[in-house]
Design a protein around this motif. Structure first.
Motif, PDB file in Angstrom:
ATOM      1  N   UNK A  29      36.497  -8.965 -30.394  1.00  0.00           N
ATOM      2  CA  UNK A  29      36.567  -8.063 -29.243  1.00  0.00           C
ATOM      3  C   UNK A  29      36.906  -6.614 -29.624  1.00  0.00           C
ATOM      4  N   UNK A  30      37.869  -6.365 -30.514  1.00  0.00           N
ATOM      5  CA  UNK A  30      38.093  -4.970 -30.927  1.00  0.00           C
ATOM      6  C   UNK A  30      36.872  -4.338 -31.582  1.00  0.00           C
ATOM      7  N   UNK A  31      36.115  -5.121 -32.343  1.00  0.00           N
ATOM      8  CA  UNK A  31      34.882  -4.595 -32.951  1.00  0.00           C
ATOM      9  C   UNK A  31      33.883  -4.188 -31.867  1.00  0.00           C
ATOM     10  N   UNK A  32      33.716  -5.044 -30.880  1.00  0.00           N
ATOM     11  CA  UNK A  32      32.784  -4.730 -29.801  1.00  0.00           C
ATOM     12  C   UNK A  32      33.260  -3.526 -28.992  1.00  0.00           C
ATOM     13  N   UNK A  33      34.558  -3.477 -28.687  1.00  0.00           N
ATOM     14  CA  UNK A  33      35.101  -2.350 -27.932  1.00  0.00           C
ATOM     15  C   UNK A  33      34.913  -1.038 -28.691  1.00  0.00           C
ATOM     16  N   UNK A  34      35.139  -1.082 -29.999  1.00  0.00           N
ATOM     17  CA  UNK A  34      35.003   0.125 -30.819  1.00  0.00           C
ATOM     18  C   UNK A  34      33.565   0.629 -30.849  1.00  0.00           C
ATOM     19  N   UNK A  35      32.609  -0.271 -30.958  1.00  0.00           N
ATOM     20  CA  UNK A  35      31.205   0.130 -31.084  1.00  0.00           C
ATOM     21  C   UNK A  35      30.549   0.430 -29.742  1.00  0.00           C
ATOM     22  N   UNK A  36      31.009  -0.241 -28.681  1.00  0.00           N
ATOM     23  CA  UNK A  36      30.359  -0.086 -27.378  1.00  0.00           C
ATOM     24  C   UNK A  36      31.064   0.914 -26.464  1.00  0.00           C
ATOM     25  N   UNK A  37      32.379   1.103 -26.626  1.00  0.00           N
ATOM     26  CA  UNK A  37      33.142   1.936 -25.703  1.00  0.00           C
ATOM     27  C   UNK A  37      33.669   1.104 -24.539  1.00  0.00           C
ATOM     28  N   UNK A  38      34.668   1.649 -23.830  1.00  0.00           N
ATOM     29  CA  UNK A  38      35.355   0.891 -22.785  1.00  0.00           C
ATOM     30  C   UNK A  38      34.422   0.472 -21.652  1.00  0.00           C
ATOM     31  N   UNK A  39      33.488   1.332 -21.253  1.00  0.00           N
ATOM     32  CA  UNK A  39      32.611   1.023 -20.119  1.00  0.00           C
ATOM     33  C   UNK A  39      31.649  -0.115 -20.452  1.00  0.00           C
ATOM     34  N   UNK A  40      30.946  -0.016 -21.580  1.00  0.00           N
ATOM     35  CA  UNK A  40      29.996  -1.061 -21.959  1.00  0.00           C
ATOM     36  C   UNK A  40      30.706  -2.342 -22.380  1.00  0.00           C
ATOM     37  N   UNK A  41      31.892  -2.212 -22.978  1.00  0.00           N
ATOM     38  CA  UNK A  41      32.650  -3.400 -23.329  1.00  0.00           C
ATOM     39  C   UNK A  41      33.079  -4.140 -22.064  1.00  0.00           C
ATOM     40  N   UNK A  42      33.344  -3.398 -20.996  1.00  0.00           N
ATOM     41  CA  UNK A  42      33.626  -4.035 -19.713  1.00  0.00           C
ATOM     42  C   UNK A  42      32.461  -4.875 -19.230  1.00  0.00           C
ATOM     43  N   UNK A  43      31.228  -4.416 -19.488  1.00  0.00           N
ATOM     44  CA  UNK A  43      30.048  -5.207 -19.135  1.00  0.00           C
ATOM     45  C   UNK A  43      30.000  -6.515 -19.933  1.00  0.00           C
ATOM     46  N   UNK A  44      30.356  -6.433 -21.232  1.00  0.00           N
ATOM     47  CA  UNK A  44      30.407  -7.625 -22.071  1.00  0.00           C
ATOM     48  C   UNK A  44      31.419  -8.619 -21.507  1.00  0.00           C
ATOM     49  N   UNK A  45      32.599  -8.114 -21.138  1.00  0.00           N
ATOM     50  CA  UNK A  45      33.642  -8.978 -20.591  1.00  0.00           C
ATOM     51  C   UNK A  45      33.191  -9.623 -19.283  1.00  0.00           C
ATOM     52  N   UNK A  46      32.408  -8.889 -18.502  1.00  0.00           N
ATOM     53  CA  UNK A  46      31.900  -9.458 -17.251  1.00  0.00           C
ATOM     54  C   UNK A  46      30.990 -10.650 -17.528  1.00  0.00           C
ATOM     55  N   UNK A  47      30.032 -10.482 -18.441  1.00  0.00           N
ATOM     56  CA  UNK A  47      29.091 -11.571 -18.755  1.00  0.00           C
ATOM     57  C   UNK A  47      29.834 -12.760 -19.349  1.00  0.00           C
ATOM     58  N   UNK A  48      30.753 -12.483 -20.281  1.00  0.00           N
ATOM     59  CA  UNK A  48      31.531 -13.562 -20.877  1.00  0.00           C
ATOM     60  C   UNK A  48      32.413 -14.238 -19.826  1.00  0.00           C
ATOM     61  N   UNK A  49      32.857 -13.465 -18.840  1.00  0.00           N
ATOM     62  CA  UNK A  49      33.640 -14.043 -17.752  1.00  0.00           C
ATOM     63  C   UNK A  49      32.826 -15.015 -16.918  1.00  0.00           C
ATOM     64  N   UNK A  50      31.558 -14.682 -16.667  1.00  0.00           N
ATOM     65  CA  UNK A  50      30.696 -15.588 -15.906  1.00  0.00           C
ATOM     66  C   UNK A  50      30.450 -16.875 -16.708  1.00  0.00           C
ATOM     67  N   UNK A  51      30.213 -16.725 -18.008  1.00  0.00           N
ATOM     68  CA  UNK A  51      30.057 -17.904 -18.865  1.00  0.00           C
ATOM     69  C   UNK A  51      31.327 -18.751 -18.835  1.00  0.00           C
ATOM     70  N   UNK A  52      32.479 -18.073 -18.847  1.00  0.00           N
ATOM     71  CA  UNK A  52      33.766 -18.779 -18.858  1.00  0.00           C
ATOM     72  C   UNK A  52      34.066 -19.465 -17.527  1.00  0.00           C
ATOM     73  N   UNK A  53      33.291 -19.186 -16.498  1.00  0.00           N
ATOM     74  CA  UNK A  53      33.421 -19.913 -15.236  1.00  0.00           C
ATOM     75  C   UNK A  53      32.660 -21.241 -15.323  1.00  0.00           C
ATOM     76  N   UNK A  54      31.420 -21.198 -15.769  1.00  0.00           N
ATOM     77  CA  UNK A  54      30.549 -22.371 -15.692  1.00  0.00           C
ATOM     78  C   UNK A  54      30.664 -23.310 -16.894  1.00  0.00           C
TER      79      UNK A  54
END
Length: 402
Positions: A29-54
């Motif tokens: 996650x720190x690698x992704x946050x560093x390369x993507x920035x806070x806004x795009x990393x938030x998008x990653x967390x959203x998608x992973x959050x949906x996966x973590x529901x189902x």
């Protein structure tokens, strides 16, 4: 000897999840946050959050149902995989509907579908070791996931597809069980396949409620305040969420041991368990408060102060969630899945109401307070309900013996 083995199993189980989540939270996650920035990393967390529901709702429901129901009837590998396949069909449809705006290429779509399916199988796959109480194998299972995650970061850098940071880990643990285990082969089905499916589906719905709330912060904040708010709240509650993830191995030990015999838990035992869980939660919360400033300023410097403003209440909320989830697992061993469904369904309603009202009134601070109150209410309800049901169950068992 039994107590010694139990302690060793707890060690292997917690070590497995600490290793996997350590790799994810301190490296991936720190690698992704560093390369993507806070806004795009938030998008990653959203998608992973949906996966973590189902994914865990389906995989863990079939996993736990197989352990609990093995005392009552024969369960074959084909019964479990049939249930997973049926439940993944609507899960996949909703997942693609909720995330369609985040993928633009065929490769991204294929990786997204593969990640959902593989993650569901990962949550089911550790049943191989829980049924036999072989928790050293459980540890190696999560070692395989961790190695895959590390390799996945390299793939992400080569392809710029962030889902490839996670997919190798999920696939590697599946291949490990396929190679060493017996839950994927032979694929026989029994005459109990539809009874098994009904029990698993009921439990999956209750887990869906729980996992939806556990990850609903990302979904709600994404819609209300954007990707950066998702990042801030996620990291603020991250250490508490990591502890909540330890529910999975501890659940496995609880169900594995309690379903070996026929003795039901007594009211006194459940009360003792409730007190012990709350005390352990309080100790863990104190440790989080000590570590959190270093963690935020080391790995998320760009939003560290915003994170630390939310961290105390956000992590207390996760500790309450962690505690009530453990107690719900104990309840599963002596009461119907319908009680799980009732508890989790009520929790969803209360969570959505309080979180939305809090966010509308006071922004992200109000959101955090609403989530905290919802989790404290859930903990109190589970303690009271479990005590009542455990008492009745023990009385019935005593009467039957007499």
């Amino acid at each position: 000897m039994q107590k010694k083995k139990l302690l060793i199993d707890v060690f292997w189980s917690i070590s497995a999840l600490v290793l996997m989540n350590g790799v994810m939270q301190l490296f991936v996650y720190p690698q992704l946050n560093h390369r993507l920035g806070a806004e795009r990393f938030g998008d990653v967390l959203y998608v992973m959050g949906v996966i973590a529901v189902f994914a865990p709702s389906v995989g863990s429901a079939v996993n736990n149902t197989r352990l609990v129901r093995r005392r009552e009837y024969t369960v074959e590998n084909g019964d479990a995989l049939l249930s997973i396949g049926i439940m993944l069909i609507p899960s996949l449809a909703v997942f693609l509907w909720m995330t369609h705006g985040f993928f633009s290429t065929a490769g991204q779509w294929v990786a997204a579908v593969g990640l959902l399916l593989a993650t569901a199988l990962r949550y089911y796959g550790d049943a191989e070791f829980r049924m036999s109480l072989f928790y050293k194998g459980y540890f190696l299972y999560y070692c395989a996931i961790s190695i895959g995650y590390i390799a996945g970061v390299g793939l992400y850098r080569l392809t710029d597809n962030w889902m490839l940071a996670f997919l190798p880990g999920e696939l590697l643990c599946f291949l490990y069980v396929l190679w060493r285990g017996h839950i994927y082969r032979p694929l026989r089905r029994s005459e109990n396949q539809w009874s098994f499916f009904r029990h698993a589906a009921t439990l999956a719905v209750s887990y869906l409620f729980y996992n939806a709330v556990l990850n609903m912060d990302r979904v709600l904040l994404q819609g209300l305040m954007g990707g950066k708010s998702v990042t801030v709240f996620y990291v603020a509650s991250l250490l508490g969420k990591t502890l909540a993830l330890l529910v999975v191995p501890l659940n496995g030990i609880i169900i594995g041991y309690l379903t070996k015999g026929t003795q039901k838990i007594t009211r006194k035992a459940y009360l003792f368990t409730s007190v012990a869980v709350v005390v352990v939660g309080a100790v863990l919360y104190g440790a989080i408060c000590v570590v959190m400033p270093w963690f935020a300023r080391t790995f998320y410097r760009d939003v560290a102060e915003e994170i630390l403003a939310l961290a105390p209440l956000a992590n207390l909320s996760q500790i309450a969630c962690f505690s009530s989830s453990l107690l719900l697992t104990v309840m599963l061993t002596f009461c119907s899945e319908r009680w799980q469904l009732l508890t989790q369904g009520s929790y969803v309603v209360v969570f959505l109401l309080l979180a939305t009202l809090g966010a509308n009134h006071s922004g992200i601070q109000g959101f955090v307070m609403g989530v905290l109150i919802a989790n404290l209410l859930r903990l109190a309800f589970v303690c009271a309900l479990g005590t009542a049901i455990a008492g009745r169950g023990a009385d019935r068992q005593l009467n039957e013996k007499e």
